[in-house]
Design an enzyme around this catalytic site. Structure first.
Site, PDB file in Angstrom:
ATOM      1  N   HIS A  52       1.482   3.999   1.892  1.00 60.39           N
ATOM      2  CA  HIS A  52       1.847   4.563   3.032  1.00 60.39           C
ATOM      3  C   HIS A  52       3.291   4.667   2.948  1.00 60.39           C
ATOM      4  CE1 HIS A  52      -2.062   4.241   5.671  1.00 60.39           C
ATOM      5  NE2 HIS A  52      -2.051   5.348   5.032  1.00 60.39           N
ATOM      6  N   HIS A  83      -7.387  -2.040   5.611  1.00 59.28           N
ATOM      7  CA  HIS A  83      -6.527  -1.010   6.070  1.00 59.28           C
ATOM      8  C   HIS A  83      -7.129   0.513   5.873  1.00 59.28           C
ATOM      9  CE1 HIS A  83      -3.121   0.645   8.169  1.00 59.28           C
ATOM     10  NE2 HIS A  83      -2.493   1.023   6.840  1.00 59.28           N
ATOM     11  N   ASP A 105       5.828   4.482   5.042  1.00 56.04           N
ATOM     12  CA  ASP A 105       6.759   3.552   5.560  1.00 56.04           C
ATOM     13  C   ASP A 105       6.965   2.191   4.766  1.00 56.04           C
ATOM     14  OD1 ASP A 105       3.983   3.295   6.617  1.00 56.04           O
ATOM     15  OD2 ASP A 105       4.745   2.225   8.507  1.00 56.04           O
ATOM     16  N   HIS A 142       0.722  -1.250   0.086  1.00 58.20           N
ATOM     17  CA  HIS A 142      -0.126  -0.066   0.079  1.00 58.20           C
ATOM     18  C   HIS A 142       0.903   1.194   0.004  1.00 58.20           C
ATOM     19  CE1 HIS A 142       0.853  -0.621   4.316  1.00 58.20           C
ATOM     20  NE2 HIS A 142       0.171   0.642   4.605  1.00 58.20           N
TER      21      HIS A 142
END
Lengths: 301, 301
Positions: A62, A140, A64, A60
């Site tokens: 994000h 998520h 990080d 995904h």
């Protein structure tokens, strides 16, 4: 099957805690899974050859989990890479990477292919003679996929001694390995199972990060050899899971138990915990065979 | 004036060689200059307080100078930053950062301002009572600016003893520090220079990376206290400068000499050189006062 954890910590990197990235070695492939900031440095640190990475899977968007990707792609370029690179990740990843390269007037000298994902049901996204990779839809805050990597069975092993004894012509040996019954020199049909051994059992790896507790994935990952499941929190902070759409160590263990996997690896720890053994302890109340991911740790199965 | 080098190596990061980023402390400001991948980790390593950084200056949009920026901005968000953040960099930087944040459905909880640059002549891009910052147009493969940071002079120092002796009313003291002549209690005009000392001399810092040899910058940076000038190559590889638009250590020293700066700091070394002292040696054939940037090194002036 080998897994090298390059980073297994959530959110913000520190000197000793790297964001998510790992390398899966399966049947000659080296798959990079997620690519947080600093992944290229971690790859160097653990002496993983850049040129062997041909497929990168991004769960995904994000930071990080993917802010290390632009730098890795640029470094491949600077090192004169020629081999193809395939990137599998959520829709939008191509636009982002190409914009960053364009701003730097940086163009790849190697073929770069994006395979953008937007299905909310599981899809087969890579397949060759030896392995297959399917998405595992996760739950998520943004569109997220886990990935299920499966080995395909090897050829059957020929029992050479028995095949000679039964007077089978050499030219049939390849057919036998492929599972066929064959006639011997006397015209008698010999059952495949009488002259072969089973190949070694296949292995599989399910990578599930980031996700809230999501039992819908269980049928897909049933009997998986190894499940990597995020455990951002311990149960004492369970109330944070709803908002952040993460799981606790206990929830990861419940998934492992329901899916009857062989081994559960925990990771994606929140920075608030000093002692990672607490994650293992909590998970083992539900599921026995628990391993803890740590930056730089290798697992072999 | 303090400079902390977070990274001073060109192109691809390794475990021990970080791409460009540095922090300039000047008159209470903490300016971050360039932000290669891993900058946030380097900031943590050298214990630089994130909250003190309010202005980030990006020279150009090659990855080794700005791929650490999306992660840093996201980390500020995760840490609950409330203070304003100002980013100065080439046109396009805003689109890139906002796209990455949007893909992650990540929105800043603090005011984030972009000051996009596209002028090819020097511009004043920041100014307050204590410092000013101007762009220094550089000559690189893509649009690139250096930055000239200048302290403004402090108030004049009052000679209290002399002021008393000359019978000047206390209420004039602030005016005197600001440089005015004033009347004493007897109605006599007292020259400012008779009752004040000069403030300490101002300091200035010119950051020039990345750039080919570019003597056009000399008038602008004349008499600068410290010049940081890239030296990607040694003269033995001078032929690489034309294509890559970088400089040699000698060329950096020629600029330093022409501009009569006090100190030259070299950096942005190509990874091909094992011994950085070679850079100092080459530069010192032209200009005496040469320092070598190293990751983690502090300079005070």
């Amino acid at each position: 099957m080998k897994i090298t954890i390059l980073g297994c910590h959530s959110a913000t990197p520190t000197v000793s805690q790297h964001p998510t990235a790992q390398v899966l070695e399966m049947k000659g492939h080296l798959f990079l899974i997620d690519c947080g900031e600093g992944t290229q440095t971690q790859l160097r640190k653990y002496r993983i050859k850049f040129s062997r990475i041909k497929h990168i899977f991004i769960s995904h968007l994000h930071g990080d989990h993917f802010f290390g990707l632009p730098g890795l792609i640029s470094t491949f370029l600077l090192l004169g890479r020629e081999a193809e690179l395939h990137i599998y990740g959520p829709k939008g990843i191509k636009e982002a990477i190409l914009l960053l390269l364009k701003l730097g007037k940086t163009y790849t000298n190697y073929p770069l292919y994006f395979h953008e994902l937007e299905d909310t049901s599981s899809q087969m996204i890579f397949e060759d003679e030896k392995v297959s990779v399917e998405t595992i839809p996760l739950d998520h805050r943004i569109y997220t996929n886990g990935f299920l990597f499966k080995e395909k069975p090897d050829d059957r092993k020929l029992n050479v001694e028995e095949a000679r004894k039964l007077n089978i012509d050499l030219s049939y040996y390849n057919k036998i390995k492929q599972g066929f019954d064959v006639e011997n020199k006397d015209g008698k049909l010999i059952a495949n199972k009488d002259i072969t051994f089973d190949p070694p059992p296949t292995k599989s790896y399910a990578y599930c990060s980031d996700t809230a507790y999501n039992p819908q994935m269980v049928p897909q990952i049933e009997n998986t050899t190894v499940l990597y499941h995020e455990s951002t929190f311990l149960e004492e902070h369970h109330h944070l899971c709803d908002k952040t759409k993460h799981s606790t160590a206990k929830e990861a263990a419940v998934i492992a138990k329901k899916a009857k996997v062989e081994t559960l690896i925990l990771g994606h720890y929140s920075g608030r915990y000093g002692n990672l053994e607490l994650f293992r302890k909590e998970a083992q109340e539900v599921f026995e065979n628990v391993e803890l991911a740590e930056d730089g740790k290798h697992f072999s199965f």
